[in-house]
Scaffold this active site. Sequence first.
Site, PDB file in Angstrom:
ATOM      1  N   GLY A  24     -20.962  -7.350   0.973  1.00  0.00           N
ATOM      2  CA  GLY A  24     -21.082  -8.388   0.074  1.00  0.00           C
ATOM      3  C   GLY A  24     -19.666  -9.145  -0.116  1.00  0.00           C
ATOM      4  O   GLY A  24     -19.640 -10.273  -0.732  1.00  0.00           O
TER       5      GLY A  24
ATOM      6  N   ARG B 166     -25.005 -11.203   4.749  1.00  0.00           N
ATOM      7  CA  ARG B 166     -24.825 -12.518   4.851  1.00  0.00           C
ATOM      8  C   ARG B 166     -23.412 -12.496   5.486  1.00  0.00           C
ATOM      9  O   ARG B 166     -22.374 -11.652   5.509  1.00  0.00           O
ATOM     10  CB  ARG B 166     -24.522 -13.276   3.603  1.00  0.00           C
ATOM     11  CG  ARG B 166     -24.143 -14.753   3.836  1.00  0.00           C
ATOM     12  CD  ARG B 166     -23.815 -15.425   2.461  1.00  0.00           C
ATOM     13  NE  ARG B 166     -23.429 -16.753   2.487  1.00  0.00           N
ATOM     14  CZ  ARG B 166     -22.216 -17.251   2.799  1.00  0.00           C
ATOM     15  NH1 ARG B 166     -21.192 -16.382   2.558  1.00  0.00           N
ATOM     16  NH2 ARG B 166     -21.927 -18.378   2.831  1.00  0.00           N
TER      17      ARG B 166
ATOM     18  N   HIS C 123     -22.812 -10.731  12.884  1.00  0.00           N
ATOM     19  CA  HIS C 123     -21.892 -11.472  13.654  1.00  0.00           C
ATOM     20  C   HIS C 123     -20.588 -11.026  13.920  1.00  0.00           C
ATOM     21  O   HIS C 123     -20.007 -11.525  14.830  1.00  0.00           O
ATOM     22  CB  HIS C 123     -21.945 -13.204  13.294  1.00  0.00           C
ATOM     23  CG  HIS C 123     -20.971 -13.427  12.184  1.00  0.00           C
ATOM     24  ND1 HIS C 123     -20.811 -14.691  11.804  1.00  0.00           N
ATOM     25  CD2 HIS C 123     -20.400 -12.637  11.140  1.00  0.00           C
ATOM     26  CE1 HIS C 123     -20.129 -14.699  10.560  1.00  0.00           C
ATOM     27  NE2 HIS C 123     -19.880 -13.505  10.326  1.00  0.00           N
TER      28      HIS C 123
ATOM     29  N   ASP D 173     -19.317  -2.845  -0.296  1.00  0.00           N
ATOM     30  CA  ASP D 173     -18.154  -3.214   0.428  1.00  0.00           C
ATOM     31  C   ASP D 173     -17.015  -1.966   0.578  1.00  0.00           C
ATOM     32  O   ASP D 173     -17.433  -1.070   0.135  1.00  0.00           O
ATOM     33  CB  ASP D 173     -17.650  -4.438   0.102  1.00  0.00           C
ATOM     34  CG  ASP D 173     -17.192  -5.356   1.369  1.00  0.00           C
ATOM     35  OD1 ASP D 173     -16.172  -4.832   1.908  1.00  0.00           O
ATOM     36  OD2 ASP D 173     -17.859  -6.439   1.721  1.00  0.00           O
TER      37      ASP D 173
HETATM   38  C1  LIG Z   1     -17.735 -12.019   6.918  1.00  0.00           C
HETATM   39  S1  LIG Z   1     -17.318 -11.080   5.576  1.00  0.00           S
HETATM   40  C2  LIG Z   1     -18.899 -11.488   4.370  1.00  0.00           C
HETATM   41  C3  LIG Z   1     -18.864 -11.240   3.165  1.00  0.00           C
HETATM   42  C4  LIG Z   1     -19.979 -11.607   2.375  1.00  0.00           C
HETATM   43  N1  LIG Z   1     -21.429 -10.888   2.906  1.00  0.00           N
HETATM   44  C5  LIG Z   1     -20.120 -13.295   2.367  1.00  0.00           C
HETATM   45  O1  LIG Z   1     -20.938 -13.630   2.766  1.00  0.00           O
HETATM   46  O2  LIG Z   1     -19.237 -13.789   1.927  1.00  0.00           O
HETATM   47  C6  LIG Z   1     -17.762  -9.148   5.993  1.00  0.00           C
HETATM   48  C7  LIG Z   1     -17.479  -8.299   5.103  1.00  0.00           C
HETATM   49  O3  LIG Z   1     -17.895  -7.043   5.694  1.00  0.00           O
HETATM   50  C8  LIG Z   1     -17.007  -6.113   5.006  1.00  0.00           C
HETATM   51  N2  LIG Z   1     -16.885  -4.797   5.891  1.00  0.00           N
HETATM   52  C9  LIG Z   1     -16.160  -4.785   7.044  1.00  0.00           C
HETATM   53  N3  LIG Z   1     -16.476  -3.568   7.375  1.00  0.00           N
HETATM   54  C10 LIG Z   1     -17.200  -2.846   6.801  1.00  0.00           C
HETATM   55  C11 LIG Z   1     -17.631  -1.454   6.620  1.00  0.00           C
HETATM   56  N4  LIG Z   1     -17.518  -0.754   7.547  1.00  0.00           N
HETATM   57  N5  LIG Z   1     -18.596  -1.206   5.614  1.00  0.00           N
HETATM   58  C12 LIG Z   1     -18.869  -2.185   4.549  1.00  0.00           C
HETATM   59  N6  LIG Z   1     -18.386  -3.459   4.491  1.00  0.00           N
HETATM   60  C13 LIG Z   1     -17.448  -3.754   5.417  1.00  0.00           C
HETATM   61  C14 LIG Z   1     -15.695  -6.821   4.855  1.00  0.00           C
HETATM   62  O4  LIG Z   1     -14.738  -6.399   3.836  1.00  0.00           O
HETATM   63  C15 LIG Z   1     -16.392  -8.397   4.491  1.00  0.00           C
HETATM   64  O5  LIG Z   1     -16.425  -8.317   2.992  1.00  0.00           O
END
Ligand SMILES: C[S@@+](CC[C@H](N)C(=O)[O-])C[C@H]1O[C@@H](n2cnc3c(N)ncnc32)[C@H](O)[C@@H]1O
Length: 484
Positions: free
Chosen positions: A287, A356, A360, A309
Amino acid sequence: MVQLAAFIQVPSMDSITTLRALSDIIAEAVTTVERAYKNADLNPPCLDEPLDPHSPAEALSRDPVVVDAVQNLVAAAAQISAATRDPAVSILGAANAFHISSCVQAATQLNVPEILRDAGPQGMSVKDIAAKNHVDPKLLARILRLLATHHIFREVSTDVFANNRISSTLDKGKSVEFLLANPDQRFPETTGLAALVEFITDEGFKAAGYMTETMLDPTGPRTGHMRAFRIDNNMFQWFEKPENKNRLTRFGVAMKGTATEEPAETIFRGFKWQDLPAGSIVVDVGGGLGASSLSIARRYPNLKVVNEDRPPVMEQSKAHWLEFFPEHLKAGMVEFQPHNFFEPQPVKNATVFLLRHILHDYADANATIILTHLRTAALSSTKLVIIEKIVQTACSGESTHPHVKNIPILGVPRKPAPSPLLANFGLAGTPPYYDDLNMNNLPGGEERTLEGFYDVLLQSGWKLVEVYNCLQTDSNHIIAEPIL
Ligand SMILES: C[S@@+](CC[C@H](N)C(=O)[O-])C[C@H]1O[C@@H](n2cnc3c(N)ncnc32)[C@H](O)[C@@H]1O
């Protein structure tokens, strides 16, 4: 004689008909915009003036009638330029487009929009702008001139620059003195657009420089980002290094900035959050700060939120909720759960798993791991709500996929592009394609077609049941249910 004739360029009727059709689309769109503003007794926003986000003229620019007209206008203007301009000049323009990214990066990192905000409409000499940053004024003038040539900033008189409607979108709203004295505090509490632009023009730009090398060397480092920064772990692990603290903060705010690309109501225009019973549990998987689940919970405070997260992000998320929705925290209606989504999902009674802008980030193999963990933890009634763009092809035509034709597409119907525009509105429809390549070059992911979503969900035990098109955004709400 026959061979010679092949080289004589006689514009065919078709080419002229195409140009006329494009110019008619432009004329009609201008008439529609003119009528909308006349009816409201307003003038359209002026390119030469800084953006006033609260002005009635800007509000009208988000009216669906105006948005549709501008979409046609932008697509037709780009296509008529492509059709008529010397193709060698066009391809050189495309080859040199990286200079725009690099110059935008310089302007925003040097806080030029804020410096020019203080200067007002008469602008400021480039010597004075450069002096505030201790950089070469001659180079800065060349940078700002290239941008002014692309309608980003305005060269008021020789070497004197002012903000315009586009450059002023980068204004972080903080004083120049504060920004210069606190480089680590430039982004928190901003809309996030400037953070997003700096992230794209810094990490995104550098990673893109290695895209072809990565493609040609599949056994070497997996992403352009890994090559550019000479690292062997992924972008998210790299963000966690102490020396990347400011980059991590910038990325967090930038992700909030992605929401500024779409109307504030977008999160409510797809999946029917209002139909969830009180006490339903919405798990915001990956998130980030939890900006989306915060909006949902603020509107429907009887919903419980679990924001998940990586551990350092959870600290930031808690601070974000404390600032923007402390009531939900005090009521015990939100939890902050450090979690790696490549490991089993701890919440086993979720009403909704919200994803969200997560899938991708990953190619299909890793997306399948994430989705399979969610499927294992899901109840038979759990819904999966994926918020992402669905990539369209540039050509028209029906999908040949056996299942996607029957998926209900709800919400706002997408208007077909008038002929002879490209089916995806060409230049007016570029954001998903930029995002797609940013995903490829940075974390090694992809934006997906509807077929791509259907297949990756099916492989993970989920059935794609419906899609909502949201108003005035490329984002879709893609709803899936467990295959029982
Ligand atoms: C593109 S951002 C999207 C954040 C949020 N869902 C939004 O819509 O603003 C991707 C998120 O995935 C988290 N993330 C990346 N690898 C992860 C993992 N292995 N487990 C949990 N979260 C992760 C990142 O820290 C980041 O906050």
